[in-house]
Design an enzyme around this catalytic site. Sequence first.
Site, PDB file in Angstrom:
ATOM      1  CG  ASP A   1      -1.913   1.003   1.372  1.00  0.00           C
ATOM      2  OD1 ASP A   1      -2.390   1.453   0.324  1.00  0.00           O
ATOM      3  OD2 ASP A   1      -2.282   1.362   2.518  1.00  0.00           O
ATOM      4  CG  HIS A   2      -0.441   4.915   0.661  1.00  0.00           C
ATOM      5  ND1 HIS A   2      -0.877   6.022  -0.023  1.00  0.00           N
ATOM      6  CD2 HIS A   2      -1.506   4.460   1.361  1.00  0.00           C
ATOM      7  CE1 HIS A   2      -2.149   6.247   0.272  1.00  0.00           C
ATOM      8  NE2 HIS A   2      -2.555   5.303   1.092  1.00  0.00           N
TER       9      HIS A   2
ATOM     10  CG  ASP B   1       0.422   7.947  -2.724  1.00  0.00           C
ATOM     11  OD1 ASP B   1       0.087   8.794  -3.584  1.00  0.00           O
ATOM     12  OD2 ASP B   1       0.175   8.071  -1.515  1.00  0.00           O
TER      13      ASP B   1
ATOM     14  CD  GLU C   1      -4.219   8.849  -3.255  1.00  0.00           C
ATOM     15  OE1 GLU C   1      -4.056   7.803  -2.601  1.00  0.00           O
ATOM     16  OE2 GLU C   1      -4.182   9.988  -2.754  1.00  0.00           O
TER      17      GLU C   1
ATOM     18  CG  HIS D   1      -5.111   8.028   4.611  1.00  0.00           C
ATOM     19  ND1 HIS D   1      -4.569   8.782   3.602  1.00  0.00           N
ATOM     20  CD2 HIS D   1      -5.281   6.789   4.089  1.00  0.00           C
ATOM     21  CE1 HIS D   1      -4.414   8.036   2.521  1.00  0.00           C
ATOM     22  NE2 HIS D   1      -4.843   6.816   2.792  1.00  0.00           N
TER      23      HIS D   1
ATOM     24  CB  VAL E   1     -10.337  -1.061   6.845  1.00  0.00           C
ATOM     25  CG1 VAL E   1     -10.612  -0.918   8.345  1.00  0.00           C
ATOM     26  CG2 VAL E   1     -11.614  -0.846   6.044  1.00  0.00           C
ATOM     27  CB  ALA E   2      -5.189   1.331   8.311  1.00  0.00           C
ATOM     28  CB  THR E   3      -7.567   4.226  11.741  1.00  0.00           C
ATOM     29  OG1 THR E   3      -6.619   4.887  10.908  1.00  0.00           O
ATOM     30  CG2 THR E   3      -7.608   4.896  13.089  1.00  0.00           C
TER      31      THR E   3
HETATM   32  P1  13P Z   1      -7.851   4.397   7.541  1.00  0.00           P
HETATM   33  O1  13P Z   1      -6.701   4.324   8.488  1.00  0.00           O
HETATM   34  O2  13P Z   1      -8.587   5.668   7.632  1.00  0.00           O
HETATM   35  O3  13P Z   1      -8.736   3.200   7.633  1.00  0.00           O
HETATM   36  O4  13P Z   1      -7.233   4.403   6.060  1.00  0.00           O
HETATM   37  C1  13P Z   1      -6.565   3.274   5.608  1.00  0.00           C
HETATM   38  C2  13P Z   1      -6.008   3.476   4.258  1.00  0.00           C
HETATM   39  O5  13P Z   1      -6.571   4.151   3.417  1.00  0.00           O
HETATM   40  C3  13P Z   1      -4.744   2.784   3.936  1.00  0.00           C
HETATM   41  O6  13P Z   1      -4.254   3.127   2.694  1.00  0.00           O
END
Ligand code: 13P
Length: 285
Positions: free
Chosen positions: A82-83, A104, A134, A178, A229-231
């Site tokens: 990711d990114h 990214d 992106e 994010h 979804v991360a946070t």
């Molecule tokens: P959140 O932390 O807001 O869920 O975002 C995750 C994300 O977009 C990772 O690339």
Amino acid sequence: MPLVKMKEILDHAEKNQYGVGAFSVANMEMVLGAVHAAEELRSPLILQIAEVRLKHSPLHIIGPSMVAAAKAAKVPVAVHFDHGLTEEKIREALEIGFSSIMYDGSHHSLEENMKQTIKMAAIAREYGATVEAEIGQVAGSEDGSVDLEGMITSVEEAKQFVAETEVNALAVAIGNAHGLYKGEPNLRFDRLEELDREVKTPLVLHGGSGISEEDFRRCIRYGIRKINVATATFNKVIQTVNEEAPFKDYFSYHERMIEAAAENVKRHIRMFQSEGRVEEVKNYV
Ligand code: 13P
């Protein structure tokens, strides 16, 4: 089910009109939790880690465990970088066996973003991997270190970008951010609808934590196929262990971390309507 390319997962989601969660992981407990959740709900899964997180979870350690977990899973799992920001780390992820990468370049001008995306996409294709990029700018940063203002994706630029780079998935900025939202997310569905009509590539929504089920469903209706979804997972794990501390031994704590991660992943799988999709079609891949 083997480790699969993200493109296969997104094509199936596109054909059957649902969304797939791309869940960020930071340790083995989260990898196990996400895979257990997807297996229990018979959902395809994308496991991911962002380049900015590697200072906590080194790629040469977490990467192989993500790939190994995907290979052993009973549902299709893509392993996604990711990114991605640097060629060095993108190559390292591909060497480890990641089946897709995001480059990214959203902080660059459109021209430079296209130029760099084309270069990284060529590298990824040497490995048969899927490519996400992106355009526009999602607010905030993946590790919360920068308080970026968002910049809504332009339809004309998105069309040009996809035509020139031929990426397999496009992350769009429609008011998503994010990290935790300051107040209610206010997503630009009018722009998303237009992007969906004009851009014939699966769309990606970053910043999934804190978006309502109703908004997720609307996003999916308008072409969002991958949702990051991360946070929400990180916070669910912390909240659970804080509430239940003190633990009598390390391994009960370890098990609760896995379960807490799994609970969050299952909640999102249900909202994204990817539950039960693996059995629905015999030849999934
Ligand atoms: P959140 O932390 O807001 O869920 O975002 C995750 C994300 O977009 C990772 O690339």
